[in-house]
Design a protein around this motif. Structure first.
Motif, mmCIF file in Angstrom:
data_model
loop_
_atom_site.group_PDB
_atom_site.id
_atom_site.type_symbol
_atom_site.label_atom_id
_atom_site.label_comp_id
_atom_site.label_asym_id
_atom_site.label_seq_id
_atom_site.Cartn_x
_atom_site.Cartn_y
_atom_site.Cartn_z
ATOM 1 N N LEU A 1 0.822 -1.208 0.000
ATOM 2 C CA LEU A 1 0.000 0.000 0.000
ATOM 3 C C LEU A 1 0.860 1.263 0.000
ATOM 4 C CD1 LEU A 1 -2.959 -0.796 2.440
ATOM 5 C CD2 LEU A 1 -3.156 -0.085 0.054
ATOM 6 N N GLN A 2 1.881 1.273 0.875
ATOM 7 C CA GLN A 2 2.730 2.458 0.933
ATOM 8 C C GLN A 2 3.484 2.657 -0.380
ATOM 9 O OE1 GLN A 2 6.197 2.729 3.689
ATOM 10 N NE2 GLN A 2 5.096 4.475 4.561
ATOM 11 N N TRP A 3 3.970 1.564 -0.952
ATOM 12 C CA TRP A 3 4.682 1.676 -2.230
ATOM 13 C C TRP A 3 3.746 2.162 -3.339
ATOM 14 C CZ3 TRP A 3 9.530 1.542 -4.089
ATOM 15 C CH2 TRP A 3 9.685 1.393 -5.467
ATOM 16 N N HIS A 4 2.512 1.668 -3.330
ATOM 17 C CA HIS A 4 1.547 2.019 -4.366
ATOM 18 C C HIS A 4 1.260 3.516 -4.378
ATOM 19 C CE1 HIS A 4 -1.806 1.449 -7.129
ATOM 20 N NE2 HIS A 4 -2.564 2.186 -6.330
ATOM 21 N N TYR A 5 1.196 4.124 -3.177
ATOM 22 C CA TYR A 5 0.842 5.546 -3.105
ATOM 23 C C TYR A 5 2.052 6.467 -3.038
ATOM 24 C CZ TYR A 5 -4.070 4.381 -2.496
ATOM 25 O OH TYR A 5 -5.343 3.935 -2.701
ATOM 26 N N GLU A 6 3.181 6.010 -2.478
ATOM 27 C CA GLU A 6 4.316 6.908 -2.249
ATOM 28 C C GLU A 6 5.564 6.509 -3.016
ATOM 29 O OE1 GLU A 6 4.994 7.373 1.930
ATOM 30 O OE2 GLU A 6 2.840 7.283 2.409
#
Length: 425
Positions: free
Chosen positions: A383-388
């Motif tokens: 999730l963090q990689w997908h958005y940031e």
């Protein structure tokens, strides 16, 4: 052997003489008359009180194999003839319509057996009754054998969940949509080999291994350990890698001697099969003696591979594991070691979010996390990689470890006066 004499034939009976019996018998007489006209033979009626699950199997047959059944009549013209319900019995989640069990006369021509379920209307009380008719004892026995063979086939490829409720044992059959392979099970190799080897030998060639070495054809293993470490995954992999039916029995506060009897009555007809008892430590105190006596029964466990699971082994009744024939082996499902964590995370392809050096550090710093928490770790990182397009591994790990400690201590920082989840004023 000649048939015994009937003292009070229906044809000589009047409603005035025996009103309550007449209201009951008129239904039976009309059904038997119809069967005589259809087949040219007199049908006998049988009691079947011990076959509680018979109608459940027939309902599945109406959905899956309707060509095996003929609807030869409906008893009342102002009652339902079809029923609609939501089903996943055929692997598709959808509404289905099939002939109603109630008010129908179902005929199985291959076995010359008829079933009927209908309300009996009487002046003092209405009640539902079901009946079974057969041309002969031999035909009925063949029919019953056919039914339970069909039920066993229906259960394969499904998760068959038996849950004790206030209204009795609820039975749900859910199609297995995601197969869990044995390679997906993260266990110490020695334990994993032992468990699957005993499963394979139990079901290989109808238990010939047990017969060859004069070993009682029953087996029980207990899986214990902290939640989230793969007990359920192990059970799913067993279900997906054997041709035997698998039943999950969920014990609740409503588990009684009656539900214990019903569950074992059903599964013994399915043997050889696997019975999984989840959270076995939750067996109500008042039902434990009946449960233990059932496990000790010579017939009740014949052909049954019993798997018990618990997150709290200290709560297990010592009588369960301190007597031979109940649980033969107990296996601790431990937190994944470094090798298992690396295997799991690499299989999830978590290295797509970080270089190899970070991957090694991630594996080392996740000591103490369960498999379920490693799955949450993957989700958080993705999730963090997908958005940031970057990942703060240290923060994510710290949050999970902190959450882990709070869960075990139940040490949550909650202000009872502070509104939460939007329900406060």
């Amino acid at each position: 052997m000649t048939a015994p004499q009937t003292l009070i034939p229906f044809e000589q009976l009047s409603k005035e003489a025996m009103p309550h019996y007449y209201d009951y018998a008129v239904n039976i007489h009309e059904i038997k008359t119809l069967l005589l006209k259809k087949t040219g033979q007199d049908f006998q009626m049988y009691s079947h009180k011990s076959e509680e699950d018979l109608w459940e199997i027939v309902e599945q047959l109406l959905t899956r194999q309707p060509d095996d059944i003929q609807i030869i009549a409906h008893v009342f013209d102002c009652l339902e003839t079809k029923t609609i319900h939501y089903s996943n019995m055929t692997g598709e989640n959808k509404h289905v319509i099939h002939p109603s069990l109630n008010n129908s006369i179902l005929y199985f021509p291959t076995y010359e057996v008829a079933l009927a379920k209908l309300p009996i209307y009487q002046s003092h009380e209405d009640y539902e009754e079901d009946f079974i008719f057969a041309e002969s004892d031999e035909r009925l026995l063949a029919f019953i054998d056919y039914l339970y063979k069909q039920q066993k086939e229906f259960m394969k490829g499904y998760i068959n969940i038996f849950t004790d409720t206030e209204d009795g044992v609820e039975k749900i059959h859910e199609k297995i949509t995601h197969q869990v392979s044995r390679e997906d099970v993260l266990l110490e190799e020695g334990i994993k080999t032992e468990i699957f080897r005993s499963i394979d030998e139990f079901f290989l060639h109808s238990g010939s291994f047990f017969k060859k070495y004069d070993i009682p054809y029953k087996r029980g293993v207990l899986l214990y350990g902290a939640p989230g470490n793969g007990k359920t995954t192990l059970v799913k992999s067993i279900a997906g890698s054997t041709s035997a039916p698998v039943v999950y029995w969920q014990i609740t506060e409503y588990t009684t001697s009656y539900s214990i009897k019903e569950v074992f009555s059903t599964i013994t007809k399915m043997a050889p099969m696997i019975l999984v008892i989840e959270d076995i430590d939750s067996m109500p105190e008042e039902s434990r003696s009946v449960f233990l006596n059932t496990l000790d029964g010579a017939v009740s466990k014949e052909g049954i591979f019993l798997i018990g699971t618990t997150n709290y082994p200290e709560k297990i009744d010592p009588a369960l594991i301190n007597r031979a024939g109940r649980f033969d082996r107990a296996y601790e499902i431990k937190l994944p070691n470094e090798q298992a964590r690396s295997q799991y995370l690499r299989k999830r392809k978590i290295d797509q979010f970080m270089p190899e050096t970070e991957m090694d550090r991630l594996v080392k710093n996740t000591a103490g996390l369960s498999i379920a928490q490693l799955n949450e770790l993957y989700m958080s990182i993705a999730l963090q990689w997908h958005y940031e397009e970057k990942v703060d591994i240290d923060k994510i790990i710290n949050d999970l470890l902190t959450n882990n400690k709070k869960t075990w201590r139940q040490d949550w920082d909650i202000n009872p006066h502070k509104p939460t989840m939007g329900f406060g004023r």
